[in-house]
Design a protein around this motif. Sequence first.
Motif, short mmCIF file in Angstrom:
data_model
loop_
_atom_site.label_atom_id
_atom_site.label_comp_id
_atom_site.label_asym_id
_atom_site.label_seq_id
_atom_site.Cartn_x
_atom_site.Cartn_y
_atom_site.Cartn_z
N ARG A 226 -16.84 -57.91 -33.31
CA ARG A 226 -16.71 -56.58 -33.90
C ARG A 226 -17.60 -56.48 -35.13
O ARG A 226 -18.02 -57.49 -35.69
N SER B 22 -14.05 -49.96 -37.92
CA SER B 22 -14.72 -51.04 -37.20
C SER B 22 -15.02 -50.60 -35.78
O SER B 22 -14.49 -49.59 -35.29
N ILE B 23 -15.89 -51.37 -35.14
CA ILE B 23 -16.27 -51.09 -33.76
C ILE B 23 -16.37 -52.42 -33.02
O ILE B 23 -16.91 -53.40 -33.55
N THR C 145 -13.65 -47.73 -31.41
CA THR C 145 -13.65 -47.71 -32.86
C THR C 145 -12.26 -47.47 -33.42
O THR C 145 -11.37 -46.96 -32.73
N TYR D 79 -10.51 -46.27 -37.48
CA TYR D 79 -10.88 -45.76 -38.79
C TYR D 79 -9.68 -45.76 -39.74
O TYR D 79 -8.53 -45.60 -39.32
#
Length: 118
Positions: A33, A50-51, A58, A60
């Motif tokens: 990630r 994060s992704i 994703t 948030y």
Amino acid sequence: QVQLVESGGGLVQAGDSLRLSCAASGRTFSPYRMGWFRQAPGKEREIIGSIRWNIGDTSYAASVKGRFTISRDNAKNTVYLQMNSLKPEDTAVYSCASGNSPYAWTYWGQGTQVTVSS
């Protein structure tokens, strides 16, 4: 060894948009990630979102959800942070990080300053 370099910070006015980039270099780059963080003066560092590198999903923080978007370009080893409707309270040093697992962040960038004037 992986190096992360952020770019795209600057001074903008409230309501403006800005896109940050985080370019990774290294012999092999295939994190689990990537994440974006920020730290305002006198405050603790907070995670923005994060992704997951391979899947692209994703997550948030509530403070930016709906205004910020994280994306990535696997071919360029780059992750982006699109920031819209910026507010003065978004002023901070923004950093990216990569993690090889869901439990820790392995490499960090040096950060880029974002200043939002009212």
